[in-house]
Design an enzyme around this catalytic site. Structure first.
Site, PDB file in Angstrom:
ATOM      1  N   HIS A   1       3.798   4.278  12.797  1.00 22.18           N
ATOM      2  CA  HIS A   1       4.195   4.294  11.385  1.00 22.18           C
ATOM      3  C   HIS A   1       5.243   5.387  11.228  1.00 22.18           C
ATOM      4  O   HIS A   1       4.967   6.567  11.459  1.00 22.18           O
ATOM      5  CB  HIS A   1       2.969   4.592  10.508  1.00 22.18           C
ATOM      6  CG  HIS A   1       3.263   4.641   9.044  1.00 22.18           C
ATOM      7  ND1 HIS A   1       3.058   3.553   8.213  1.00 22.18           N
ATOM      8  CD2 HIS A   1       3.724   5.634   8.257  1.00 22.18           C
ATOM      9  CE1 HIS A   1       3.394   3.886   6.975  1.00 22.18           C
ATOM     10  NE2 HIS A   1       3.807   5.156   6.975  1.00 22.18           N
TER      11      HIS A   1
ATOM     12  N   HIS B   1       8.714   7.132   9.055  1.00 21.45           N
ATOM     13  CA  HIS B   1       9.471   7.293   7.825  1.00 21.45           C
ATOM     14  C   HIS B   1      10.933   7.565   8.169  1.00 21.45           C
ATOM     15  O   HIS B   1      11.239   8.096   9.235  1.00 21.45           O
ATOM     16  CB  HIS B   1       8.893   8.436   6.982  1.00 21.45           C
ATOM     17  CG  HIS B   1       7.627   8.075   6.288  1.00 21.45           C
ATOM     18  ND1 HIS B   1       7.324   8.494   5.009  1.00 21.45           N
ATOM     19  CD2 HIS B   1       6.575   7.321   6.676  1.00 21.45           C
ATOM     20  CE1 HIS B   1       6.137   8.015   4.645  1.00 21.45           C
ATOM     21  NE2 HIS B   1       5.664   7.311   5.654  1.00 21.45           N
TER      22      HIS B   1
ATOM     23  N   CYS C   1       4.218   9.877   1.300  1.00 25.65           N
ATOM     24  CA  CYS C   1       2.900  10.463   1.038  1.00 25.65           C
ATOM     25  C   CYS C   1       2.970  11.417  -0.158  1.00 25.65           C
ATOM     26  O   CYS C   1       3.790  12.340  -0.165  1.00 25.65           O
ATOM     27  CB  CYS C   1       2.420  11.222   2.276  1.00 25.65           C
ATOM     28  SG  CYS C   1       0.842  12.060   2.035  1.00 25.65           S
TER      29      CYS C   1
ATOM     30  N   ASN D   1       9.785   4.896   3.811  1.00 26.74           N
ATOM     31  CA  ASN D   1       9.391   4.235   5.044  1.00 26.74           C
ATOM     32  C   ASN D   1      10.599   3.526   5.646  1.00 26.74           C
ATOM     33  O   ASN D   1      11.632   3.352   4.999  1.00 26.74           O
ATOM     34  CB  ASN D   1       8.298   3.196   4.758  1.00 26.74           C
ATOM     35  CG  ASN D   1       6.966   3.823   4.441  1.00 26.74           C
ATOM     36  OD1 ASN D   1       6.187   4.147   5.325  1.00 26.74           O
ATOM     37  ND2 ASN D   1       6.689   3.999   3.162  1.00 26.74           N
TER      38      ASN D   1
ATOM     39  N   ARG E   1       0.829  -1.211   0.000  1.00 28.59           N
ATOM     40  CA  ARG E   1       0.000   0.000   0.000  1.00 28.59           C
ATOM     41  C   ARG E   1       0.856   1.250   0.000  1.00 28.59           C
ATOM     42  O   ARG E   1       1.028   1.904  -1.018  1.00 28.59           O
ATOM     43  CB  ARG E   1      -0.954  -0.012   1.213  1.00 28.59           C
ATOM     44  CG  ARG E   1      -2.115   1.000   1.092  1.00 28.59           C
ATOM     45  CD  ARG E   1      -1.771   2.413   1.456  1.00 28.59           C
ATOM     46  NE  ARG E   1      -1.316   2.564   2.836  1.00 28.59           N
ATOM     47  CZ  ARG E   1      -0.892   3.706   3.352  1.00 28.59           C
ATOM     48  NH1 ARG E   1      -0.842   4.804   2.600  1.00 28.59           N
ATOM     49  NH2 ARG E   1      -0.472   3.778   4.603  1.00 28.59           N
ATOM     50  N   ASP E   2       1.469   1.565   1.118  1.00 25.56           N
ATOM     51  CA  ASP E   2       2.238   2.800   1.221  1.00 25.56           C
ATOM     52  C   ASP E   2       3.473   2.770   0.329  1.00 25.56           C
ATOM     53  O   ASP E   2       3.888   3.790  -0.218  1.00 25.56           O
ATOM     54  CB  ASP E   2       2.646   3.032   2.681  1.00 25.56           C
ATOM     55  CG  ASP E   2       3.095   4.461   2.937  1.00 25.56           C
ATOM     56  OD1 ASP E   2       2.913   5.305   2.046  1.00 25.56           O
ATOM     57  OD2 ASP E   2       3.622   4.727   4.021  1.00 25.56           O
TER      58      ASP E   2
END
Length: 308
Positions: free
Chosen positions: A210, A212, A243, A252, A13-14
């Site tokens: 979460h 980064h 993002c 990430n 996803r990310d």
């Protein structure tokens, strides 16, 4: 401190949402399966957003259905609103996360919603989930995005983050998660924020984070979070991700580096490193030329290294 840490893989996803080249659905399934075989037990396979907004996520429902066939895997997905939550439930996701930007400017860019509108969305999702039999309800997490700072607003007041955490729980979230969307966080800030959220909503309502690695502090922040009692750390294979609405906030935490650090320290992740590297090769083959990051994949494991 827990001796077992859940590494939640968010690459599908990310990791992929910022990549223009569309990764084929068969290749995504092969990658997800390889991650599962490596020992990952929670994977965020996609997001239920309109395909014209993020074409990379157009196959999320199919990926949820596939991931559901992998025994013992917690299948997670991101949803921006009630419509997305309904689609996620229909597809069979075990866990859904809704991004709630602590920075209202970022919220307007990311999901085109004010804080008040997002609160209404969360309340609607919470009410919808309550209509389902308990066994069919996915776990709902309110992800406190830009909790550590915003590329557009700058500093985000910590009291504002605390207030929003409480609002999300009251609106129907099972828990909240802290998200360093912009890569601004430092270990002291991570420790302080976790303590404050735990004091406001309870330690059982914040178990994951979460992060980064935009400014090189991802692993340091992860360790600070673990020291404060968190047991779930998001990571993305190859360090992919970022993002689209937070300029410069790429990268990430690298799953491979996080797993090595945790296992070297004596934590149990349940992940086989050789199998994890096989999954990385599948990712590389599916996206030729796409940069993959990570220090351990570059340097290799230390001689005679043994996982905990």
């Amino acid at each position: 401190m827990s001796t077992s840490i859940l590494v939640s893989e968010v690459g599908p996803r990310d990791g992929l949402q910022s990549i223009e080249r569309i990764m084929g659905t068969p290749e995504k399934k092969a990658w997800i399966h390889a991650l599962f075989k490596a020992g990952l037990r929670e994977i965020e396979v996609g997001s239920f957003v309109p395909s014209h907004v993020l074409p990379q996520m157009a196959d999320t429902a199919e990926l949820v259905g596939f991931a559901r066939t992998l025994p013992g895997l917690a299948v997670a997905a991101l949803v921006p609103n009630l419509k997305g939550a309904q689609a996620a439930v229909k597809a069979g996701a075990h866990k859904i996360s809704i991004p709630f930007s602590c920075s209202e400017t970022h919220s307007l860019k990311n999901v085109r919603r004010t804080h008040e509108q997002m609160i209404q969305e969360v309340q609607a999702i919470g009410a919808f989930l309550k209509t389902l039999p308990e066994a069919e309800r996915p776990h709902l997490e309110g992800s406190l995005s830009t909790a550590f700072g915003c590329t557009m607003e700058g500093v985000v007041p910590e009291d504002k983050v605390m207030d929003l955490a409480q609002i999300l729980i009251e609106a129907g979230c099972d828990e909240v998660g802290l998200s360093d969307t912009t890569g601004y966080a430092n270990p002291a800030q991570v420790r302080r924020m976790i303590r404050k959220v735990h004091a406001r909503v309870g330690a059982d309502r914040l178990t994951g984070i979460h992060l980064h690695n935009t400014r090189g502090l991802g692993l340091a922040n992860a360790l600070a979070a673990i020291d404060e009692g968190l047991t779930t750390i998001d990571a993305s294979q190859g360090g992919l991700g970022g993002c689209p609405f937070a300029p410069g906030a790429s990268g990430n935490i690298v799953t491979e580096d996080l797993v090595f650090m945790l296992e070297a320290m004596g934590f149990s992740t349940g992940i086989d490193y050789d199998a994890l590297m096989h999954a990385r090769q599948l990712l590389s083959d599916a996206l030729p030329g796409e940069p993959l990051y990570g220090m351990v994949p570059l340097a290799g494991l230390p001689k005679n290294f043994k996982a905990s």
